[in-house]
Design a protein around this motif. Structure first.
Motif, PDB file in Angstrom:
ATOM      1  N   ARG A 550       0.828  -1.201   0.000  1.00 47.53           N
ATOM      2  CA  ARG A 550       0.000   0.000   0.000  1.00 47.53           C
ATOM      3  C   ARG A 550       0.862   1.250   0.000  1.00 47.53           C
ATOM      4  O   ARG A 550       0.581   2.224  -0.713  1.00 47.53           O
ATOM      5  CB  ARG A 550      -0.952  -0.016   1.196  1.00 47.53           C
ATOM      6  N   LEU A 551       1.938   1.248   0.810  1.00 40.68           N
ATOM      7  CA  LEU A 551       2.841   2.406   0.834  1.00 40.68           C
ATOM      8  C   LEU A 551       3.509   2.590  -0.531  1.00 40.68           C
ATOM      9  O   LEU A 551       3.679   3.719  -0.998  1.00 40.68           O
ATOM     10  CB  LEU A 551       3.892   2.234   1.931  1.00 40.68           C
ATOM     11  N   GLY A 552       3.886   1.476  -1.175  1.00 36.16           N
ATOM     12  CA  GLY A 552       4.527   1.559  -2.492  1.00 36.16           C
ATOM     13  C   GLY A 552       3.599   2.160  -3.532  1.00 36.16           C
ATOM     14  O   GLY A 552       4.017   2.976  -4.367  1.00 36.16           O
ATOM     15  N   ARG A 553       2.313   1.771  -3.472  1.00 38.14           N
ATOM     16  CA  ARG A 553       1.342   2.310  -4.421  1.00 38.14           C
ATOM     17  C   ARG A 553       1.153   3.813  -4.219  1.00 38.14           C
ATOM     18  O   ARG A 553       1.105   4.583  -5.182  1.00 38.14           O
ATOM     19  CB  ARG A 553       0.010   1.572  -4.249  1.00 38.14           C
ATOM     20  N   LEU A 554       1.079   4.247  -2.952  1.00 35.26           N
ATOM     21  CA  LEU A 554       0.914   5.678  -2.674  1.00 35.26           C
ATOM     22  C   LEU A 554       2.175   6.452  -3.064  1.00 35.26           C
ATOM     23  O   LEU A 554       2.093   7.590  -3.549  1.00 35.26           O
ATOM     24  CB  LEU A 554       0.607   5.893  -1.185  1.00 35.26           C
ATOM     25  N   GLU A 555       3.350   5.841  -2.881  1.00 31.48           N
ATOM     26  CA  GLU A 555       4.603   6.502  -3.262  1.00 31.48           C
ATOM     27  C   GLU A 555       4.637   6.733  -4.774  1.00 31.48           C
ATOM     28  O   GLU A 555       5.039   7.812  -5.246  1.00 31.48           O
ATOM     29  CB  GLU A 555       5.795   5.651  -2.830  1.00 31.48           C
ATOM     30  N   GLU A 556       4.197   5.753  -5.548  1.00 32.50           N
ATOM     31  CA  GLU A 556       4.146   5.914  -7.005  1.00 32.50           C
ATOM     32  C   GLU A 556       3.236   7.079  -7.388  1.00 32.50           C
ATOM     33  O   GLU A 556       3.552   7.870  -8.287  1.00 32.50           O
ATOM     34  CB  GLU A 556       3.629   4.626  -7.656  1.00 32.50           C
TER      35      GLU A 556
END
Length: 1243
Positions: A550-556
């Motif tokens: 989830r954090l990776g998706r928001l970072e993108e």
């Protein structure tokens, strides 16, 4: 703010009064400009005019105002604006309708049900932002798998939900068309549980846009966080403000060729980051102006001072902003501005109502500064427009402001200089009041000179501004003396040395552009894009992969958004956050793992668990290792870094600094010769000994005696603050020191409360803030208390004095006492009072006392929660302590207090405490809070001496009597003038018929006797036998007593007179709430609807939190229309609240005003009685009466109708009654210190 060479970069702070322009010109040099924000005779828009003037000056070519500006030489424009804040304060936003789940039409009107000011009978509250409400037929609840439940759907948090009723779009269409026909074009859509399942809001939003609404704010998009009340306010603010901002932006664009098509235009958001003009929204804009100042000092002072933590001090005309920076911005995620609570990341900027325009008063022997302000019009007396005397006038009288350094813009024609004569004349009127009190008052003293009076007000103003700084730092475990004070804003330079000295700081830093620091901050700020979504996962190894995903998706998302704005990946950084809390608590912390790298036992994004534990320990003093940690939200903050370089380094000094002139400034002890320097003439390395004044076009800096100012390499002013020359303070009453000691004693009680909250473990004390702390004199008389719980504070003095009488000589150093017995000054048994006598070397008896009273969630008895509605004796209500030594000889008596807390279990039908661990932890926290009070008073004694501190404890008590005497004298005089007797009386009844009668005899010639003597007959309901059950006295009888007192004095009609206590519990859960009702009307105001009154101010649990944690569905929570009494001024309406039960449980109700109506006054009609109904699943309706316990089963519904308030004045009389009509309200205060005080008062 770098970019193509040969082009301009503008940073503009559009404030309420002035607009500041900071421009980096081709070649790197800087130009600054200040102009009026509103000057319609000369220009349409101040930022556009500022840009025009600088382009004209730099280019040498005349640019007509009536033509759009050429943008070919403009690379970027950055702006901070108060447009949103002003629209919120002045209620000048868009016309808005609220669409909300059926049953919740008044949810945002009621809000938390707490009132803003504990003691204001008119209960002033900000009006809601919406004009109309439409209830939407739809309902989503959390899935619990009951028989007959539908197929669950999965929310974005991972929670399962049940769609009990789909959206009725057909029925909604016609209602929306009706709104359009009435001219409403902006909507806020707020549906239950949309933070996790947004489909219903999205369907409503799509229909509204299809029909032609120009702006639709969905709460699930405005801020997808649990808790519908703040999320709803946020959506309303967005719908109310964003169209206003968009109109402003469109108007700004029209002043430029091509409407700024090829210019990077960024606006400052409340979180300290810049956002593109097209995505600048209302709910993220309310701190757009002040945020620039925080960014400014964080990027300058913090770096220059070598990373020492910085307190920002921005003192303006009407208010002062206080903030803190220690390497990272301090954000809050829920805060109130102009009375509207917003859920959005905001810099923690604490605004207090104290500024240069704060008015000065002398009231009942005290010097009082603010919170009333002179405003810009008429302004202080010296502005020559007939304004009142203010802090600015006091500084002018003391010689600390020089009229010659101000432009001639004052007076009716706005063409005259500041008027010292007007200041002196206005202050002389107050000085006459002061000296009349000194010569004719209870302790005659020599009169004060005009300068001594002015100096007194300045010292009191300084102390008022120190309090929020102490609270901001010490609340989080920081020492204020370890900080640098970064001073900016027009008025701060006159007070900076004194405030730093009072807080123990040794350095004040004033940037060379301090008068324009917010604009400079905009130039230095980074562009920010944030992404956030709610979550309901445990923080545990089995969920780390999901959290990383989830954090990776928001970072993108963040990186792509910043790349789209032109930032290369090398200039983009991201920071991940998790919003964590211990399970079963409400105290969530937004933590970053940037200082805690990933380990084998953490997500790949970092060790958030270690960061959470470290911060929790720092802020609260303990951790709960056995308790699981829950993730409420995941968040990523992406930053595109700015590359501005300031190249206008000032010149080195050549020779000594030139003295522009000499003047006379007044300090403690008299006038001193004071040199005046011009900031523009000072060079790097110049050192200036205090006293002196440093003046530039935007501010005046006062360097006090004993301090030294130095010009740094960057051209800033760094002041080394010397120790204050000790002044001798005697024991005789001095009204200036009385006011200062009053602030100091209050600050001690506030800091005790902060320690108690930080170190307590129970939800009741840590999160509901159900506690009070106070300081008492050697006789046990109350000296000061923080504005905590009214029902606590009235009785704590009795508790302390009982222990003095009971134990006498048996009080020794190292003793701490515990008491809760009603005959010993207790309220009800769950309120445990911890008292510490304080000894001093050479004194045989205690020299003062400190005490803290906290509500413990359970201390045993016949029902969980120790609040039984049907108890018949005191022993059934829990553990009893009369005079118990909790600490003896410095040793905590854990074994003895454990035995006492378990003792109720020996009584048939009763249990001992059901939560011993929390009891012991909270008692230790109360002891620690008392210890903090002892330490702080000890420091005060070290500074002034024991005899002086004790003398001022006595003076404070006498002053409180004076204020009461003044009130009684004014009341008696008014009755005599109307030929009325000096005796008043009132009578009311509890629902069982028990009378409460009051007779007041006023003696107008009572001399110096204590103004009030209370006589209560033995054996009456207010003086029960030692074994009588009393639990309802604290929550019910106390309300009726207040109504009777107010009725006797004719102050207002009766309020609901009840706290509507509702308790629900079974083997694995327990829940307690009090519910608001109607407030009484009074002379000049209608009663407020749906609010707590008098002795309680408890916040109610948010509907979404209630349904997620407890087996209930809240079917209705709305005003009970028409329940307020009719009158010339009508009483407030009560509330209807319906709970549907999803599990078997025991329901207990403890309520009043079910038999006797709340009275009206002066011909006003009474409010409606309350009603408690239980609707069984089979349709049977049972009237539960006022007080009962009853088993409930799945499908049963409890329907609570709370009483309305009484009306005031004959309803048929159209003529206004005497009284002050309510003035339009501004709510200037904000920030975490204000939110804490609001929460503390909301218990």
């Amino acid at each position: 703010m770098g970019g193509p060479e040969g082009r301009f970069h503008f940073a503009i702070d559009r404030g309420g009064t002035f607009t500041d322009v900071f421009a980096q010109c081709p070649g790197g040099h800087v130009r600054v400009l200040k102009l009026l924000s509103e000057d319609p005779a000369n220009y349409v828009d101040a930022p556009t005019e500022g840009i025009r003037r600088i382009l004209e000056q730099e280019g040498g070519v005349l640019l007509p105002r009536d033509r759009p500006l050429d943008t070919s030489r403009i690379a970027s424009i950055r702006m901070g604006t108060t447009v949103a804040t002003n629209a919120l304060l002045e209620r000048q936003g868009e016309r808005v309708a609220l669409l909300v789940t059926r049953g919740f039409r008044d949810l945002l009107h009621v809000g938390t049900q707490a009132r803003a000011d504990l003691f204001d009978l008119a209960v002033p509250m900000p009006e809601t932002l919406y004009e109309e409400v439409l209830e939407v037929d739809e309902r989503v609840v959390l899935y619990r798998g009951e028989p007959g439940a539908g197929t669950p759907v999965k929310g974005c948090t991972g929670d399962l939900l049940e769609v009990q009723q789909p959206v009725d779009l057909g029925g909604l269409r016609g209602k929306l068309e009706g709104l359009l026909s009435r001219g409403i074009r902006s909507l806020a859509v707020v549906l239950m549980h949309s933070y996790t399942w947004a489909q219903h809001e999205q369907q409503v939003g799509a229909l509204a846009r299809e029909l032609g609404f120009t702006h639709v704010s969905l709460s699930s998009e405005a801020m997808p966080m649990v808790r519908i009340v703040p999320r709803g306010h946020t959506a309303c603010a967005d719908a109310y403000l964003t169209p206003t901002i968009q109109r402003y932006v469109q108007g700004f664009r029209r002043g430029f060729q091509g409407q700024l098509k090829d210019v990077q235009v960024l606006f400052m958001r409340s979180d300290g980051g810049l956002a593109p003009m097209d995505s600048f929204s209302g709910s993220r804009a309310v701190l757009s102006g002040p945020a620039g100042g925080v960014v400014g000092y964080s990027a300058t002072t913090y770096r220059v001072e070598g990373g020492q933590p910085v307190i920002g001090f921005d003192m303006g005309g009407t208010s002062t902003d206080v903030s803190r920076y220690a390497g990272e911005f301090e954000h809050v995620f829920e805060a109130s501005t102009a009375g509207v609570t917003l859920q959005a990341p905001q810099l923690d900027i604490n605004t207090v109502a104290a500024g240069g325009g704060s008015r000065l008063f002398f009231r009942s022997g005290l010097f009082v500064v603010g919170p009333e302000s002179a405003g810009a019009h008429p302004g202080p007396a010296c502005y020559r427009k007939g304004g009142p005397v203010t802090v600015t006038d006091a500084n002018l009288v003391l010689g600390r402001l020089l009229p010659a350094s101000f432009p001639c813009i004052f007076g009716p024609g706005e063409d005259q200089p500041l008027s010292p004569e007007a200041s002196r004349k206005a202050l002389e009127a107050v000085a006459t009041e002061v000296n009349s009190f000194l010569t004719n008052g209870p302790c005659p003293a020599s009169p004060l000179s005009l300068e001594e009076v002015a100096m007194g007000f300045v010292r009191v103003a300084n102390e008022a501004m120190c309090r929020p700084i102490r609270a901001l730092t010490q609340a989080r475990g920081h020492d204020p003396s370890a900080h640098v004070l970064a001073c900016f804003g027009g008025a701060g330079g006159q007070h900076a040395c004194a405030i730093a000295r009072a807080l123990g700081m040794d350095t004040v830093h004033i940037h060379r552009h301090s008068g324009l620091l917010s604009a400079l901050g905009l130039a230095l700020a980074d562009v920010v894009h944030e992404a956030q979504e709610p979550c309901s996962l445990p923080y545990a190894p089995e969920t780390f992969a999901q959290l990383d995903q989830r954090l990776g998706r928001l970072e993108e998302q963040c990186v792509e958004a910043l790349r789209a704005q032109g930032f290369p990946r090398s200039q983009i950084s991201t920071e991940s956050f998790l919003h964590l809390r211990y399970q079963g608590t409400d105290c969530a912390l937004m933590v970053s793992a940037h200082q805690h790298p990933a380990s084998a036992r953490s997500p790949r994004a970092g060790d958030f668990g270690a960061a959470f534990v470290e911060r929790y320990m720092r802020e609260f003093g303990f951790i709960i290792p056995e308790r699981p940690v829950v993730v409420d939200d995941v968040r990523v903050r992406g930053t595109g870094s700015s590359s501005l370089r300031l190249e206008d380094v000032p010149k080195a000094h050549s020779g000594p600094p030139r003295v522009d002139k000499m003047t006379q400034c007044y300090f403690e002890g008299g006038y001193q010769e004071t040199p005046v320097y011009l900031l523009g003439e000072l060079g790097c390395g110049h050192k200036l000994q205090g006293p002196c004044l440093i003046i530039d076009s935007n501010s005046t800096i006062l360097v006090e005696p004993g301090c030294q100012a130095e010009v740094t390499e960057t051209g800033d002013i760094r002041i080394s603050v010397g120790a204050e020359t000790a002044s001798v303070v005697g024991t005789q009453l001095d009204p200036i020191h009385l006011s200062i000691f009053s602030h100091r004693f209050m600050s001690i009680a506030e800091q005790m409360g902060r320690i108690l909250q930080r170190t307590a473990i129970s939800t009741n004390i840590k999160e509901r803030l159900d506690f009070s702390c106070a300081l008492f004199g050697p006789d046990g008389g109350l000296v000061s208390n923080a504005p905590h719980i009214p029902v606590h504070l009235g009785a704590m003095q009795e508790t302390v004095q009982f222990q003095i009488q009971q134990l006498g000589a048996d009080l020794h150093p190292g003793d701490v006492l515990l008491s809760n017995h009603p005959s010993a000054g207790g309220s009800h048994l769950p309120d445990l009072t911890v008292i510490t006598p304080v000894f001093w070397p050479g004194q045989t008896r205690p020299v003062f006392y400190v005490a803290s009273r906290g509500h413990h969630a359970d201390i045993g008895g016949i029902t969980p929660g120790s609040m039984p509605p049907h108890s018949t004796s005191l022993q059934q209500e829990g553990a009893v302590f009369l005079s118990f030594k909790l600490v003896h000889g410095g040793v905590f008596q854990e074994e003895a207090v454990t035995e006492a807390l378990r003792a109720p279990g020996k009584i048939p039908g009763c249990s001992g405490t059901r939560n011993l661990h929390d009891n012991l932890s909270d008692l230790r926290a109360q002891v620690a809070a008392n210890q903090k009070g002892i330490q702080l008073v000890g420091e005060l004694i070290g500074q002034y001496g024991l005899d002086v501190v004790q003398a001022y404890m006595g003076h404070i008590q006498a002053n409180a009597e004076l204020a009461v005497r003044d009130m009684l004298r004014a009341f008696g005089t008014a009755r005599q003038a109307r030929g009325l007797p000096l005796e008043v009386s009132a009578e009311d009844h509890m629902d069982d018929g028990s009378p409460i009668r009051l007779r007041v005899q006023i003696n107008m010639s009572q001399g110096c006797l204590a103004p009030v003597r209370v006589v209560i007959p033995k054996g009456s309901i207010l003086d029960p036998s030692p074994d009588a059950a009393v639990v309802g006295g604290n929550v019910l009888t106390s309300q009726r007593v207040v109504d009777v007192i107010l009725g006797a004095f004719g102050a207002c009609a009766a309020s609901q007179g009840c706290m509507n206590n509702v308790t629900l519990g079974n083997a694995h859960m327990g829940y307690y709430e009090t519910v608001a009702g109607g407030a009484g009307a009074g002379p000049g105001w209608h009663g407020r609807s749906g609010v707590h009154s008098h002795m309680t101010n408890t916040r109610i649990t948010d509907p979404e939190i209630l349904e997620s944690r407890y087996p209930v569905i809240l079917r209705r929570f709305e005003l009970r229309l028409g329940s307020g009494g009719r009158g010339r001024f009508r009483g407030g309406d009560g509330i209807i609240r319906e709970l549907l039960f999803r599990e078997e449980a025991l329901l207990s109700v403890l309520t009043e005003r079910r038999a006797f109506q709340p009275y009206g006054l002066m011909g006003g009609e009474p409010g409606a009685r309350g009603l408690n109904l239980l609707i069984r699943k089979d349709g049977r309706t049972v009237n539960l009466g006022g007080k009962t316990s009853v088993p409930v089963y799945p499908g049963d519904v409890f329907c609570l109708h709370t009483p309305g308030g009484g009306g005031y004045g004959d309803p048929e009389d159209p003529a206004p009654l005497p009284g002050s009509p309510l003035q339009p309200l501004a709510f200037p205060e904000r920030g975490s210190v204000y939110e804490y005080r609001r929460a503390q008062e909301a218990v």
